[in-house]
Enzyme design. Structure first.
Site, PDB file in Angstrom:
ATOM      1  N   ARG A 237       0.860  -1.190   0.000  1.00 28.66           N
ATOM      2  CA  ARG A 237       0.000   0.000   0.000  1.00 28.66           C
ATOM      3  C   ARG A 237       0.892   1.236   0.000  1.00 28.66           C
ATOM      4  O   ARG A 237       1.889   1.300   0.733  1.00 28.66           O
ATOM      5  CB  ARG A 237      -0.911   0.029   1.233  1.00 28.66           C
ATOM      6  CG  ARG A 237      -2.082  -0.943   1.177  1.00 28.66           C
ATOM      7  CD  ARG A 237      -3.160  -0.537   0.160  1.00 28.66           C
ATOM      8  NE  ARG A 237      -4.278  -1.471   0.095  1.00 28.66           N
ATOM      9  CZ  ARG A 237      -4.371  -2.484  -0.761  1.00 28.66           C
ATOM     10  NH1 ARG A 237      -3.414  -2.721  -1.636  1.00 28.66           N
ATOM     11  NH2 ARG A 237      -5.448  -3.258  -0.769  1.00 28.66           N
ATOM     12  N   GLU A 266      -4.306   7.177  -5.224  1.00 26.36           N
ATOM     13  CA  GLU A 266      -4.461   6.493  -6.514  1.00 26.36           C
ATOM     14  C   GLU A 266      -5.774   6.879  -7.159  1.00 26.36           C
ATOM     15  O   GLU A 266      -6.780   6.942  -6.461  1.00 26.36           O
ATOM     16  CB  GLU A 266      -4.366   4.971  -6.310  1.00 26.36           C
ATOM     17  CG  GLU A 266      -2.986   4.574  -5.785  1.00 26.36           C
ATOM     18  CD  GLU A 266      -2.853   3.094  -5.435  1.00 26.36           C
ATOM     19  OE1 GLU A 266      -3.837   2.350  -5.579  1.00 26.36           O
ATOM     20  OE2 GLU A 266      -1.761   2.695  -5.007  1.00 26.36           O
ATOM     21  N   HIS A 285      -0.763   0.059 -10.009  1.00 29.69           N
ATOM     22  CA  HIS A 285      -1.468  -0.900  -9.134  1.00 29.69           C
ATOM     23  C   HIS A 285      -1.992  -2.100  -9.935  1.00 29.69           C
ATOM     24  O   HIS A 285      -3.203  -2.368  -9.961  1.00 29.69           O
ATOM     25  CB  HIS A 285      -2.608  -0.211  -8.378  1.00 29.69           C
ATOM     26  CG  HIS A 285      -2.950  -0.909  -7.093  1.00 29.69           C
ATOM     27  ND1 HIS A 285      -3.357  -0.241  -5.972  1.00 29.69           N
ATOM     28  CD2 HIS A 285      -2.942  -2.231  -6.760  1.00 29.69           C
ATOM     29  CE1 HIS A 285      -3.587  -1.121  -5.003  1.00 29.69           C
ATOM     30  NE2 HIS A 285      -3.337  -2.324  -5.453  1.00 29.69           N
TER      31      HIS A 285
HETATM   32  P1  NAD Z   1      -1.325 -11.350   5.138  1.00 31.40           P
HETATM   33  O1  NAD Z   1      -2.361 -10.916   6.119  1.00 31.40           O
HETATM   34  O2  NAD Z   1      -1.211 -12.796   4.789  1.00 31.40           O
HETATM   35  O3  NAD Z   1       0.121 -10.875   5.643  1.00 31.40           O
HETATM   36  C1  NAD Z   1       0.362  -9.647   6.248  1.00 31.40           C
HETATM   37  C2  NAD Z   1       1.435  -9.867   7.316  1.00 31.40           C
HETATM   38  O4  NAD Z   1       1.791  -8.585   7.873  1.00 31.40           O
HETATM   39  C3  NAD Z   1       0.968 -10.746   8.476  1.00 31.40           C
HETATM   40  O5  NAD Z   1       1.888 -11.801   8.689  1.00 31.40           O
HETATM   41  C4  NAD Z   1       0.916  -9.794   9.654  1.00 31.40           C
HETATM   42  O6  NAD Z   1       1.251 -10.422  10.901  1.00 31.40           O
HETATM   43  C5  NAD Z   1       1.971  -8.775   9.251  1.00 31.40           C
HETATM   44  N1  NAD Z   1       1.849  -7.523   9.982  1.00 31.40           N
HETATM   45  C6  NAD Z   1       0.751  -6.928  10.494  1.00 31.40           C
HETATM   46  N2  NAD Z   1       1.061  -5.793  11.119  1.00 31.40           N
HETATM   47  C7  NAD Z   1       2.401  -5.657  11.013  1.00 31.40           C
HETATM   48  C8  NAD Z   1       3.310  -4.686  11.481  1.00 31.40           C
HETATM   49  N3  NAD Z   1       2.908  -3.623  12.199  1.00 31.40           N
HETATM   50  N4  NAD Z   1       4.606  -4.859  11.182  1.00 31.40           N
HETATM   51  C9  NAD Z   1       5.023  -5.947  10.483  1.00 31.40           C
HETATM   52  N5  NAD Z   1       4.198  -6.898  10.028  1.00 31.40           N
HETATM   53  C10 NAD Z   1       2.905  -6.764  10.290  1.00 31.40           C
HETATM   54  O7  NAD Z   1      -1.580 -10.472   3.840  1.00 31.40           O
HETATM   55  P2  NAD Z   1      -1.041 -10.765   2.353  1.00 31.40           P
HETATM   56  O8  NAD Z   1      -2.041 -11.586   1.606  1.00 31.40           O
HETATM   57  O9  NAD Z   1       0.352 -11.209   2.404  1.00 31.40           O
HETATM   58  O10 NAD Z   1      -1.125  -9.284   1.734  1.00 31.40           O
HETATM   59  C11 NAD Z   1      -0.266  -8.251   2.204  1.00 31.40           C
HETATM   60  C12 NAD Z   1      -0.689  -6.907   1.646  1.00 31.40           C
HETATM   61  O11 NAD Z   1      -0.493  -6.907   0.223  1.00 31.40           O
HETATM   62  C13 NAD Z   1      -2.186  -6.574   1.792  1.00 31.40           C
HETATM   63  O12 NAD Z   1      -2.479  -6.005   3.056  1.00 31.40           O
HETATM   64  C14 NAD Z   1      -2.430  -5.590   0.677  1.00 31.40           C
HETATM   65  O13 NAD Z   1      -2.268  -4.281   1.175  1.00 31.40           O
HETATM   66  C15 NAD Z   1      -1.317  -5.895  -0.333  1.00 31.40           C
HETATM   67  N6  NAD Z   1      -1.811  -6.354  -1.659  1.00 31.40           N
HETATM   68  C16 NAD Z   1      -1.474  -5.623  -2.758  1.00 31.40           C
HETATM   69  C17 NAD Z   1      -1.905  -6.038  -4.027  1.00 31.40           C
HETATM   70  C18 NAD Z   1      -1.517  -5.290  -5.305  1.00 31.40           C
HETATM   71  O14 NAD Z   1      -2.140  -5.459  -6.348  1.00 31.40           O
HETATM   72  N7  NAD Z   1      -0.470  -4.464  -5.298  1.00 31.40           N
HETATM   73  C19 NAD Z   1      -2.720  -7.166  -4.144  1.00 31.40           C
HETATM   74  C20 NAD Z   1      -3.048  -7.908  -2.986  1.00 31.40           C
HETATM   75  C21 NAD Z   1      -2.585  -7.473  -1.740  1.00 31.40           C
END
Ligand code: NAD
Length: 319
Positions: A237, A266, A285
Site C-alpha cells: 500500500r 491512486e 497498481h
Molecule cells: P497477510 O495478512 O497474509 O500478511 C500480512 C502480514 O503482515 C501478516 O503476517 C501480519 O502479521 C503482518 N503484519 C501486520 N502488522 C504488522 C506490522 N505492524 N509490522 C510488520 N508486520 C505486520 O496479507 P497478504 O495476503 O500477504 O497481503 C499483504 C498486503 O499486500 C495486503 O495487506 C495488501 O495491502 C497488499 N496487496 C497488494 C496487491 C496489489 O495489487 N499491489 C494485491 C493484494 C494485496
C-alpha cells in the site's frame, strides 16, 4: 435480494463473467461510482461489493438494508469495518486470490531494476547495438541477486511467497513481522527486528498491511538505517512510504532504486514526489490483475456471498 457492485470495472473490464453473482440475486453492476452517487446506489441494497469506493461510518449508517459488504480485494481499509460491525453488517475480504500474482510482480519490478530489459530492447531497436563499437553494451549497472539479502516487512502470505522466489534466485531472507512464526526459519530465512532488517538488507520488499502502526514505516529515519544503495519494492500500500523522504533518498543515491506498484493517492497525482525521483519505477497498481488472479477473485467473492447466505460466513474481517 438486491446486490450492487459499486466499482466493478477493474475486476471485470469485460473479460470475465458476473454470471455466478447474477444467480444469487437481483444484480446491478456499476463500472464506477462517484462519491455523490454512493448513497443513492446503496438504497435498498442488502449486499454490496466494493473495490476502492470508500464506505465510511456516515455512509453505512444511511444504508439501512445493508447486511453484507464484499470487498473485492485483500486490503479492506476503504471500509470502516468497525462501524459496519456496530451496525450489524458483516465485511468479507478476499484473502488469497493474488498471492502468487503479487509475489511474481515483485520480481517483475526487481528484475527490471537489475537488468532494464525493456529499455535495453528499445535501445537495440533504435540502432544503439547496430552502431555499437563492441559486441555488447549496457546502459545501467547489471545486478545479480544470488547471495544478496532480501528484507521482507510483513511475512504473511505474499511475503512468504516472495521469499520462496527470492530463495530460488539464491537470495537470503530476513523477515520482520509483528507475529513471527519461527517454524518457518531455515538456514537462509531468519526473523529479525525491524532495525536489524533495515541494516542488513540489499533489497527491502513491503508486504505488511496498511495500519496506523505501519503507515509511513519507510521514512527519513528508517531509510537512514538502511545500507547505502539499497533497493526498495512496494507492492502493498502506498502510504507505507513517506514519498518525499524516498524521493530525497533516491535523488541522493542513498537508495539506489525503488519500484512501487502503489502510491499514497491512486490514481497517482500529477505532483506525486516519486514521479520526478531518480531510479524510480512506478506501475499503476497492477500486481493483482492477471486474468487468472481476477477469475480467482471473482470465484471467492461469489463463495463469500454464498457462505453468508447459507448462514456460515467465511473470510469475515469484522466478526
Ligand atoms: P497477510 O495478512 O497474509 O500478511 C500480512 C502480514 O503482515 C501478516 O503476517 C501480519 O502479521 C503482518 N503484519 C501486520 N502488522 C504488522 C506490522 N505492524 N509490522 C510488520 N508486520 C505486520 O496479507 P497478504 O495476503 O500477504 O497481503 C499483504 C498486503 O499486500 C495486503 O495487506 C495488501 O495491502 C497488499 N496487496 C497488494 C496487491 C496489489 O495489487 N499491489 C494485491 C493484494 C494485496
Amino acid at each position: 435480494m438486491k446486490i450492487v457492485v459499486l466499482d466493478g470495472y477493474t475486476l471485470n473490464p469485460g473479460d470475465i463473467s458476473w454470471q455466478e453473482l447474477e444467480r444469487l440475486g437481483e444484480l446491478t453492476v456499476y463500472d464506477r461510482t462517484p462519491e455523490e452517487k454512493i448513497l443513492e446506489r446503496l438504497q435498498d441494497a442488502e449486499i454490496v461489493f466494493v473495490n476502492k469506493v470508500p464506505l465510511t461510518k456516515e455512509t453505512l449508517s444511511q444504508a439501512p438494508a445493508l447486511k453484507f459488504i464484499g470487498v473485492l480485494a485483500t486490503g479492506y481499509n476503504i471500509v470502516d469495518a468497525a462501524a459496519a460491525k456496530e451496525l450489524g453488517i458483516l465485511v468479507a475480504n478476499i484473502p488469497t486470490y493474488g498471492t502468487t500474482a503479487v509475489a511474481q510482480f515483485v520480481f517483475a519490478l526487481l528484475l527490471e531494476i537489475c537488468h532494464h530489459v525493456g529499455e535495453h530492447s528499445e535501445e537495440v531497436k533504435k540502432g544503439a547495438w547496430t552502431n555499437n563499437i563492441d559486441w555488447c553494451f549496457w546502459n545501467h549497472p547489471l545486478i545479480e541477486l544470488a547471495g544478496k539479502t532480501m528484507g521482507i516487512i510483513g511475512f504473511g502470505r505474499i511475503g512468504q511467497q516472495t521469499a520462496q522466489i527470492a530463495q530460488a534466485l539464491g537470495m537470503k531472507i530476513v523477515a520482520y513481522d509483528e507475529y513471527p512464526n519461527h517454524a518457518l526459519e531455515t538456514d537462509t530465512l531468519k526473523y529479525a527486528t525491524l532495525d536489524e532488517l533495515l541494516g542488513v538488507s540489499d533489497v527491502i520488499s513491503l508486504h505488511c498491511p496498511l495500519f496506523e502502526s505501519t503507515k509511513g514505516i519507510i521514512n527519513h529515519h528508517t531509510i537512514a538505517k538502511m545500507k547505502d544503495g539499497v533497493i526498495i519494492i512496494n507492492t502493498s500500500r502506498g502510504p507505507l512510504i513517506v514519498e518525499e523522504d524516498l524521493r530525497d533518498a533516491l535523488n541522493l543515491g542513498k537508495v539506489y532504486a525503488a519500484a512501487v506498484d502503489v502510491v499514497s493517492t491512486e490514481p497517482i497525482k500529477a505532483n506525486n514526489p516519486l514521479l520526478d525521483a531518480k531510479n524510480c519505477i512506478i506501475t499503476p497498481h497492477i500486481a493483482w490483475a492477471p486474468t487468472e488472479s481476477r477469475t480467482r477473485l471473482m470465484d471467492i467473492a461469489v463463495n463469500n456471498l454464498k457462505a453468508f447466505l447459507d448462514g456460515a460466513p467465511v473470510n469475515i474481517v469484522n466478526p
